[in-house]
Design a protein around this motif. Sequence first.
Motif, PDB file in Angstrom:
ATOM      1  N   ASP A  90      16.228  15.472  -1.923  1.00 14.15           N
ATOM      2  CA  ASP A  90      17.047  15.368  -3.141  1.00 14.15           C
ATOM      3  C   ASP A  90      17.574  16.720  -3.615  1.00 14.15           C
ATOM      4  OD1 ASP A  90      16.593  12.557  -3.423  1.00 14.15           O
ATOM      5  OD2 ASP A  90      14.602  13.011  -4.198  1.00 14.15           O
ATOM      6  N   GLU A  91      17.176  17.782  -2.956  1.00 13.97           N
ATOM      7  CA  GLU A  91      17.477  19.126  -3.463  1.00 13.97           C
ATOM      8  C   GLU A  91      18.977  19.350  -3.683  1.00 13.97           C
ATOM      9  OE1 GLU A  91      15.590  22.470  -1.409  1.00 13.97           O
ATOM     10  OE2 GLU A  91      17.558  23.426  -1.450  1.00 13.97           O
ATOM     11  N   ASP A  92      19.775  19.010  -2.685  1.00 17.79           N
ATOM     12  CA  ASP A  92      21.206  19.252  -2.795  1.00 17.79           C
ATOM     13  C   ASP A  92      21.804  18.487  -3.974  1.00 17.79           C
ATOM     14  OD1 ASP A  92      23.814  20.220  -1.833  1.00 17.79           O
ATOM     15  OD2 ASP A  92      24.165  18.106  -1.391  1.00 17.79           O
ATOM     16  N   LEU A  93      21.402  17.213  -4.110  1.00 21.32           N
ATOM     17  CA  LEU A  93      21.923  16.400  -5.214  1.00 21.32           C
ATOM     18  C   LEU A  93      21.560  17.014  -6.560  1.00 21.32           C
ATOM     19  CD1 LEU A  93      21.404  12.565  -4.525  1.00 21.32           C
ATOM     20  CD2 LEU A  93      23.539  13.831  -4.781  1.00 21.32           C
ATOM     21  N   VAL A  94      20.309  17.437  -6.696  1.00 18.39           N
ATOM     22  CA  VAL A  94      19.857  17.973  -7.986  1.00 18.39           C
ATOM     23  C   VAL A  94      20.616  19.253  -8.327  1.00 18.39           C
ATOM     24  CG1 VAL A  94      17.873  18.894  -9.257  1.00 18.39           C
ATOM     25  CG2 VAL A  94      17.570  16.950  -7.728  1.00 18.39           C
ATOM     26  N   LEU A  95      20.820  20.112  -7.337  1.00 21.36           N
ATOM     27  CA  LEU A  95      21.558  21.354  -7.592  1.00 21.36           C
ATOM     28  C   LEU A  95      23.003  21.056  -7.987  1.00 21.36           C
ATOM     29  CD1 LEU A  95      20.158  23.590  -4.695  1.00 21.36           C
ATOM     30  CD2 LEU A  95      19.582  23.681  -7.131  1.00 21.36           C
ATOM     31  N   ARG A  96      23.585  20.050  -7.327  1.00 22.27           N
ATOM     32  CA  ARG A  96      24.962  19.678  -7.693  1.00 22.27           C
ATOM     33  C   ARG A  96      25.008  19.079  -9.107  1.00 22.27           C
ATOM     34  NH1 ARG A  96      26.391  15.825  -3.098  1.00 22.27           N
ATOM     35  NH2 ARG A  96      28.126  15.306  -4.481  1.00 22.27           N
ATOM     36  N   VAL A  97      24.012  18.262  -9.436  1.00 27.40           N
ATOM     37  CA  VAL A  97      23.942  17.720 -10.802  1.00 27.40           C
ATOM     38  C   VAL A  97      23.878  18.862 -11.804  1.00 27.40           C
ATOM     39  CG1 VAL A  97      22.461  16.488 -12.439  1.00 27.40           C
ATOM     40  CG2 VAL A  97      22.929  15.492 -10.195  1.00 27.40           C
ATOM     41  N   GLY A  98      23.100  19.880 -11.483  1.00 31.22           N
ATOM     42  CA  GLY A  98      22.969  21.035 -12.376  1.00 31.22           C
ATOM     43  C   GLY A  98      24.288  21.759 -12.596  1.00 31.22           C
ATOM     44  N   ARG A  99      25.206  21.636 -11.631  1.00 30.18           N
ATOM     45  CA  ARG A  99      26.528  22.270 -11.780  1.00 30.18           C
ATOM     46  C   ARG A  99      27.538  21.323 -12.417  1.00 30.18           C
ATOM     47  NH1 ARG A  99      25.156  24.222  -6.436  1.00 30.18           N
ATOM     48  NH2 ARG A  99      26.449  22.616  -5.474  1.00 30.18           N
ATOM     49  N   GLY A 100      27.059  20.133 -12.795  1.00 33.83           N
ATOM     50  CA  GLY A 100      27.947  19.194 -13.475  1.00 33.83           C
ATOM     51  C   GLY A 100      28.728  18.288 -12.557  1.00 33.83           C
ATOM     52  N   ASP A 101      28.242  18.079 -11.350  1.00 31.51           N
ATOM     53  CA  ASP A 101      28.937  17.244 -10.368  1.00 31.51           C
ATOM     54  C   ASP A 101      28.702  15.763 -10.703  1.00 31.51           C
ATOM     55  OD1 ASP A 101      29.524  15.686  -8.075  1.00 31.51           O
ATOM     56  OD2 ASP A 101      29.240  17.422  -6.776  1.00 31.51           O
ATOM     57  N   ALA A 102      29.769  15.083 -11.113  1.00 35.22           N
ATOM     58  CA  ALA A 102      29.636  13.695 -11.562  1.00 35.22           C
ATOM     59  C   ALA A 102      29.219  12.764 -10.430  1.00 35.22           C
ATOM     60  CB  ALA A 102      30.951  13.216 -12.163  1.00 35.22           C
ATOM     61  N   ALA A 103      29.744  12.990  -9.227  1.00 36.50           N
ATOM     62  CA  ALA A 103      29.392  12.125  -8.095  1.00 36.50           C
ATOM     63  C   ALA A 103      27.903  12.268  -7.763  1.00 36.50           C
ATOM     64  CB  ALA A 103      30.245  12.480  -6.879  1.00 36.50           C
ATOM     65  N   ALA A 104      27.397  13.487  -7.852  1.00 37.88           N
ATOM     66  CA  ALA A 104      25.971  13.706  -7.592  1.00 37.88           C
ATOM     67  C   ALA A 104      25.111  12.998  -8.641  1.00 37.88           C
ATOM     68  CB  ALA A 104      25.666  15.202  -7.572  1.00 37.88           C
ATOM     69  N   ALA A 105      25.568  13.037  -9.890  1.00 39.81           N
ATOM     70  CA  ALA A 105      24.818  12.354 -10.956  1.00 39.81           C
ATOM     71  C   ALA A 105      24.771  10.855 -10.701  1.00 39.81           C
ATOM     72  CB  ALA A 105      25.456  12.653 -12.314  1.00 39.81           C
ATOM     73  N   ARG A 106      25.919  10.293 -10.292  1.00 39.74           N
ATOM     74  CA  ARG A 106      25.942   8.851  -9.985  1.00 39.74           C
ATOM     75  C   ARG A 106      24.998   8.530  -8.835  1.00 39.74           C
ATOM     76  NH1 ARG A 106      31.546   9.264 -10.790  1.00 39.74           N
ATOM     77  NH2 ARG A 106      31.887   9.396  -8.537  1.00 39.74           N
ATOM     78  N   ALA A 107      25.006   9.366  -7.807  1.00 36.19           N
ATOM     79  CA  ALA A 107      24.148   9.116  -6.641  1.00 36.19           C
ATOM     80  C   ALA A 107      22.675   9.213  -7.024  1.00 36.19           C
ATOM     81  CB  ALA A 107      24.480  10.119  -5.536  1.00 36.19           C
ATOM     82  N   LEU A 108      22.351  10.181  -7.877  1.00 41.32           N
ATOM     83  CA  LEU A 108      20.949  10.346  -8.276  1.00 41.32           C
ATOM     84  C   LEU A 108      20.490   9.165  -9.135  1.00 41.32           C
ATOM     85  CD1 LEU A 108      19.054  12.661  -7.480  1.00 41.32           C
ATOM     86  CD2 LEU A 108      19.311  13.556  -9.776  1.00 41.32           C
TER      87      LEU A 108
END
Lengths: 185, 132
Positions: A6-24
Amino acid sequence: MTNDPDEDLVLRVGRGDAAAARALVAGKLPRMVRLAYRMLGDLQAAEDVAQEAMLRAWKQAPAWQPGAARFDTWLHRVAINLCYDRLRRRREVLSDTLPEQVDDGPSPDQGWIDRDQSRQVQAALAALPERQREAVVLCHFQELSQTEAAELMSVSVEALESLLARGRRGLRTALSDLAPERIGR
Amino acid sequence: MTVGLERFEQIIEAYGANPRHWPEQERAAAEHLVAHSEAARAMLASAAELDAWLDAALDPVPSDLLAHRVLKAAPRPNRTFGWASGAGWAVAAAAGLVLGLSWGQQVQLTNQAYDALDQATTWSVDEAEYFG
């Protein structure tokens, strides 16, 4: 890169990536609802716990440190702690109001449960001591590894196995009482 | 690593009959024992009965509203960070040029600077982006 899937997704969420937030959310929210439901036996409370756990994940994401802990294990710990807060409050309310009546089972009108077997499993889980229930939920239902579950519960692997074995024996006894035609002791 | 019947019974009592739940470092040896031991297979069958009962329980399904509420609170891109990025520096550079040029050129370049400013600030997140 660590071995945290999950590391990549979490880091992207931290940068405000909406697609990553949806996936998480798609991957973790149902998982946290299942965890909390198995611990609490109450869907509304389970959704509240899952929501709070995810909100804490959003706060943590911008400062997430790869390698410190797997995100899934961290999120389980947050949700488990929230469950214990609710179980403690529930005990306090019950001890103040209904000292002789303790029933952690699900309410009979929960519409999404349409099978007796689901209610019986949940009732058997609710009858277990909390630590045994936690061990069974983490290892059987959430499928955490023994190392992850032991670390999350702050116990040795041997202690985890003892909790699991006693928990499974308790479940077998409870289910054989509830449905003796389906499962033997 | 080898797993004897005594340890296999402990594994089964704790983790059940599904090899996926068994300790990773003992899994292969335990599966080898199952393949070669009638007693191990009998233990497995007993544990599988309880597993089947547990696995047949329905999972709760979270409401759509719950996912919506959670997504609405997800982190947004940091606008301050945006100003420090290439677009932000472009705006600053354009503004600097404006100060150093004649009045006639200044009007034209000021318009260009405003265009760059628009580009740097119109990337704010649309709510719809979060909810598809």
